[in-house]
Design a protein around this motif. Structure first.
Motif, PDB file in Angstrom:
ATOM      1  N   LYS B 122       0.833  -1.216   0.000  1.00 11.15           N
ATOM      2  CA  LYS B 122       0.000   0.000   0.000  1.00 11.15           C
ATOM      3  C   LYS B 122       0.856   1.250   0.000  1.00 11.15           C
ATOM      4  O   LYS B 122       0.338   2.361  -0.097  1.00 11.15           O
ATOM      5  CB  LYS B 122      -0.885   0.041   1.256  1.00 11.15           C
ATOM      6  CG  LYS B 122      -1.707  -1.189   1.495  1.00 11.15           C
ATOM      7  CD  LYS B 122      -2.945  -1.183   0.646  1.00 11.15           C
ATOM      8  CE  LYS B 122      -3.810  -2.395   0.952  1.00 11.15           C
ATOM      9  NZ  LYS B 122      -4.924  -2.503   0.021  1.00 11.15           N
ATOM     10  N   ASP B 184      -4.019   4.366  -6.520  1.00 11.75           N
ATOM     11  CA  ASP B 184      -4.805   4.478  -5.293  1.00 11.75           C
ATOM     12  C   ASP B 184      -5.878   3.394  -5.361  1.00 11.75           C
ATOM     13  O   ASP B 184      -6.795   3.461  -6.178  1.00 11.75           O
ATOM     14  CB  ASP B 184      -5.420   5.882  -5.255  1.00 11.75           C
ATOM     15  CG  ASP B 184      -6.530   6.027  -4.233  1.00 11.75           C
ATOM     16  OD1 ASP B 184      -6.779   5.085  -3.455  1.00 11.75           O
ATOM     17  OD2 ASP B 184      -7.152   7.105  -4.216  1.00 11.75           O
ATOM     18  N   ASP B 185      -5.778   2.376  -4.526  1.00 13.98           N
ATOM     19  CA  ASP B 185      -6.721   1.263  -4.682  1.00 13.98           C
ATOM     20  C   ASP B 185      -8.129   1.582  -4.177  1.00 13.98           C
ATOM     21  O   ASP B 185      -9.068   0.874  -4.498  1.00 13.98           O
ATOM     22  CB  ASP B 185      -6.165  -0.049  -4.132  1.00 13.98           C
ATOM     23  CG  ASP B 185      -5.843   0.013  -2.662  1.00 13.98           C
ATOM     24  OD1 ASP B 185      -6.049   1.080  -2.065  1.00 13.98           O
ATOM     25  OD2 ASP B 185      -5.385  -1.012  -2.116  1.00 13.98           O
ATOM     26  N   ILE B 186      -8.294   2.665  -3.403  1.00 13.60           N
ATOM     27  CA  ILE B 186      -9.658   3.051  -3.007  1.00 13.60           C
ATOM     28  C   ILE B 186     -10.439   3.486  -4.250  1.00 13.60           C
ATOM     29  O   ILE B 186     -11.585   3.085  -4.464  1.00 13.60           O
ATOM     30  CB  ILE B 186      -9.633   4.176  -1.952  1.00 13.60           C
ATOM     31  CG1 ILE B 186      -9.031   3.635  -0.649  1.00 13.60           C
ATOM     32  CG2 ILE B 186     -11.041   4.728  -1.712  1.00 13.60           C
ATOM     33  CD1 ILE B 186      -8.916   4.657   0.465  1.00 13.60           C
ATOM     34  N   ALA B 187      -9.781   4.279  -5.093  1.00 11.81           N
ATOM     35  CA  ALA B 187     -10.443   4.728  -6.320  1.00 11.81           C
ATOM     36  C   ALA B 187     -10.812   3.525  -7.195  1.00 11.81           C
ATOM     37  O   ALA B 187     -11.902   3.470  -7.777  1.00 11.81           O
ATOM     38  CB  ALA B 187      -9.535   5.693  -7.079  1.00 11.81           C
ATOM     39  N   THR B 189     -11.475   0.456  -6.150  1.00 14.18           N
ATOM     40  CA  THR B 189     -12.614  -0.241  -5.537  1.00 14.18           C
ATOM     41  C   THR B 189     -13.914   0.519  -5.772  1.00 14.18           C
ATOM     42  O   THR B 189     -14.954  -0.086  -6.042  1.00 14.18           O
ATOM     43  CB  THR B 189     -12.367  -0.429  -4.024  1.00 14.18           C
ATOM     44  OG1 THR B 189     -11.212  -1.242  -3.853  1.00 14.18           O
ATOM     45  CG2 THR B 189     -13.550  -1.081  -3.339  1.00 14.18           C
ATOM     46  N   LEU B 190     -13.833   1.840  -5.691  1.00 17.77           N
ATOM     47  CA  LEU B 190     -15.056   2.630  -5.865  1.00 17.77           C
ATOM     48  C   LEU B 190     -15.609   2.545  -7.289  1.00 17.77           C
ATOM     49  O   LEU B 190     -16.772   2.870  -7.532  1.00 17.77           O
ATOM     50  CB  LEU B 190     -14.817   4.088  -5.442  1.00 17.77           C
ATOM     51  CG  LEU B 190     -14.715   4.290  -3.916  1.00 17.77           C
ATOM     52  CD1 LEU B 190     -14.334   5.722  -3.583  1.00 17.77           C
ATOM     53  CD2 LEU B 190     -16.022   3.908  -3.197  1.00 17.77           C
ATOM     54  N   HIS B 192     -16.357  -0.093  -8.428  1.00 18.76           N
ATOM     55  CA  HIS B 192     -17.323  -1.184  -8.276  1.00 18.76           C
ATOM     56  C   HIS B 192     -18.412  -0.844  -7.259  1.00 18.76           C
ATOM     57  O   HIS B 192     -19.018  -1.741  -6.663  1.00 18.76           O
ATOM     58  CB  HIS B 192     -16.600  -2.463  -7.835  1.00 18.76           C
ATOM     59  CG  HIS B 192     -15.465  -2.841  -8.724  1.00 18.76           C
ATOM     60  ND1 HIS B 192     -15.642  -3.136 -10.055  1.00 18.76           N
ATOM     61  CD2 HIS B 192     -14.128  -2.930  -8.499  1.00 18.76           C
ATOM     62  CE1 HIS B 192     -14.461  -3.403 -10.605  1.00 18.76           C
ATOM     63  NE2 HIS B 192     -13.536  -3.276  -9.680  1.00 18.76           N
TER      64      HIS B 192
END
Lengths: 465, 212
Positions: B122, B184-187, B189-190, B192
């Motif tokens: 991360k 940025d893995d939050i972006a 995931t979002l 989906h």
């Protein structure tokens, strides 16, 4: 349908989507938050202009930094105070449920989740703390995460995860009287090693595990991470359901009946395949004491400190020599001859009511030894403290010469004022005996609450009568 | 997140198994509410002979001359090689932040603790699992020739070093993708979000007590 393990069932019920490489987006039901690993996550949300996906899934509490002495004047250390205030401010700003320091429900995050019924069977539970494995005791999938993942769960309610392998640790038969959950889990770690569970989710089973109370099961699952496994779990049964019933956040009325019906399936199917199975004979487990700087460096109370020259693995032998030097111990010394300077009864491993009862039973009518400088009892939560006082346990401890403190993580990791000075030796009911864990230069021996109390009375490690 | 494509650097040897996150960054530094500034206190108990704390200026302290990262050229190392179960213990991501802030871009070990391993990706710190024999060979090379450098290429998942045939290493496809591009893995995931909402809708019918 093929037979599934408990872990398979919990995993499958929470997969939102799967990627081609096997990575899954896993849905998180309960997110526990404390002050140390969350400030940077909230800051990340603010910078990106994001909001919590499901504020009602969060339960927050300050525990690592809080003082265990009189709190009426707040926190003295300005850096610690700022961190706790930051949690309070973040919870207010984002509309999250927090039990602040003055709340009777405040306590160690892994004590209050179950105590409030916020940890339920069948849930996925995460927290920015490695001892989140504790909550697996309820037939839940619970594991610790880092701060980036705290932010990820806050923002998306999900985590990207690779499925672990399945391990069964079965503790067969009945444990002898005086052998506690702590002794069982230390014996497991002694057998499989601190990396034995790396890459696995461990299900603890067998007669001796199912005979444990919920407090005992939490102690066992709590230390799954000390065996390298992010998650430890125990199948849900009548003991689990009885514990959860009537707690503030547990389902009520019709929802309760519906939930209980669903929870009947929270066990591994017969014939389910585990990638690895470990069996221990419960009757062979004796009360345990760690002698080194890793939880796997553990022997029974009537053993001696082991000799690195007898270890065939050279990396291990070198680790043992470093540990003996740090601990200032000689191979061959009987464990019972080791004197202690301080005693700590508390932590997310052993600060629940049953732990305090076990320690009080040993301390009742006795006096702490003159050579022991400090004996602290730190209840896991305000409600545990209240219950203990109702039972008169505080009076037992105080009469014997122990200090009776306010709830928090305290000397398990010594972020607050409770710590060991260099060279001091401690009998501790916590979970880690790493170098400097309880204070730079401090020497930690992990034991059960009963053995910690016995060490306080004898001034050195001693078996319980 | 800092992307990781290719990196060449000095390797520092840390000849210990079970290096825990309490050792990497002791608890007194976890009171910070920032992500930066942990480097000077990485391995604090081993690195200094006197006591440290968030309010103590490190410039006034006595460094431990026997500690590897205080010895040139290892004080300029960007790759750390260690023994089994590196990063065990606490989930504190501060351990990764401290290693990065010190200047490390990669850690090589026969095995890692799961949470540390995850946290590293991360933050653009590449943890590489290598066979014990290769780790042994790297320790030997570094001991014989302090300042020994290796090159890590993430795209081809290869480590090259003098006197050794190139070594392949494993990395999950998704993690590799994120690291190569510093995503940025939050972006991600979002992207989906609809699927997450659909899951919640279905789940709240099956298990309404989880949403009440």
């Amino acid at each position: 349908m093929s037979a599934k393990t408990l872990y398979d069932k919990l995993w499958d019920a929470h997969v939102v989507r799967s990627e081609d490489d096997g990575t899954a987006l896993l849905y998180i039901d309960r997110h526990l938050v404390h002050e140390v690993t969350s400030p940077q996550a909230f800051e990340g949300l603010r910078i990106a202009g994001r909001k919590p996906w499901r504020a009602d899934s969060v339960m927050a509490v300050p525990d690592h930094n809080v003082p265990t002495t009189d709190r009426s004047a707040g926190i003295e250390d300005p850096v610690a105070r700022l961190q706790v205030q930051t949690l309070d401010n973040n919870c207010q700003e984002f509309g999250l449920n927090e039990f602040v320091m003055s709340d009777i429900r405040q306590g160690i995050v892994h004590v209050i989740g179950p105590e409030q019924g916020a940890t339920l069977p069948g849930m996925t539970v995460v927290c920015g703390d490695s001892h989140t494995s504790t909550h697996g005791a309820f037939g839940a999938l619970a594991f610790g995460i880092g701060t980036s993942e705290v932010e990820h769960v806050l923002a998306t309610q999900c985590l990207l995860q690779n499925k672990s392998k399945n391990m069964l640790v079965s503790v067969d038969g009945k444990a002898a009287d005086g052998v506690t959950a702590k002794d069982i889990v230390l014996a497991v770690i002694g057998k499989i090693g601190t990396a034995g569970g790396t890459g696995y989710a461990i299900e603890f089973g067998g007669e001796a595990i199912h005979a444990l109370s919920m407090e005992g099961r939490m102690t066992v699952c709590n230390m799954a991470i000390e065996a390298g496994a992010r998650a430890g779990m125990v199948a849900a049964d009548a003991t689990t359901i009885d514990y959860v019933k009537g707690r503030p956040y547990a389902p009520k009325a019709e929802l309760w009946d519906q939930a209980v019906a669903e929870w009947q399936d929270l066990h591994s199917d017969s014939g389910a395949k585990f990638d690895k199975e470990i069996h221990l004979d419960a009757a062979a487990i004796r009360p345990q004491v760690t002698w080194g700087t890793s939880p796997e460096m553990v022997v029974a109370i009537d053993d001696v400190v082991p000799d690195p020259d007898q270890e065939s693995d050279s990396v291990k032998a070198e680790g043992m020599r470093k540990a003996l030097a740090y601990m200032d111990l000689k191979a061959g010394t009987p464990i019972k001859d080791i004197a202690v300077d301080k005693v700590f009864i508390g932590s997310c491993t052993n600060s629940r009511i049953e732990d305090l009862r076990a320690a009080a039973k040993v301390a009742a009518g006795k006096q702490v030894a003159a050579n022991v400088k400090l004996e602290m009892v730190v209840p896991g939560s305000g409600l545990v403290k209240q219950q203990a006082e109702k039972e008169g346990l505080d009076k037992v401890f105080l009469a014997a010469g122990f200090e009776w403190r306010e709830p928090g993580c305290s000397m398990c990791l010594a972020m607050n004022a409770d710590r060991l000075e260099p060279g001091e030796r401690c009998a501790s009911t916590s979970n880690r005996n790493f170098e400097g864990r309880q204070g730079a230069g401090g020497r930690t021996h992990l034991v059960s609450p009963a053995l910690a109390a016995a060490a306080a009375i004898a001034g050195h490690f001693a078996d319980i009568d | 997140m800092q992307a990781f494509t290719q990196h060449t650097g000095i390797v520092a040897p840390m000849d210990r198994a079970n290096v825990d996150t309490d050792a990497i960054i002791p608890k007194q530094f976890l009171k910070s509410i920032k992500r930066t500034g942990f480097g000077p206190n990485a391995f604090d108990d081993w690195r200094y002979l006197d006591k440290g704390g968030p309010d103590i200026d490190n410039a006034t302290r006595r460094p431990n001359p026997d500690f590897v990262l205080n010895q040139p050229p290892f004080d300029k190392a960007t790759i750390l090689v260690a023994r089994e179960n590196f990063g065990c213990g606490s989930s504190r991501e501060h351990a990764v932040w401290a290693l990065e802030d010190f200047g490390f871009r990669a850690v090589l070990a026969p095995s890692f603790a799961d949470i540390f391993f995850n946290n590293s990706f991360k933050n653009g710190l590449l943890p590489i699992v290598l066979d014990a024999e290769i780790i042994y060979a790297i320790f030997k090379a570094v001991t014989q020739k302090p300042g020994f450098e290796i090159t890590i290429d993430l795209q081809s998942q290869t480590i090259t070093m003098e006197g050794h045939t190139p070594v392949k290493f494993e990395v999950d496809a998704f993690r590799k993708h994120c690291l190569l591009h510093g995503l940025d893995d939050i972006a991600l995931t979002l992207q989906h979000a609809d699927e997450i909402s659909a899951y919640e809708k279905k789940r709240s019918q099956q298990a309404p007590w989880l949403f009440s």
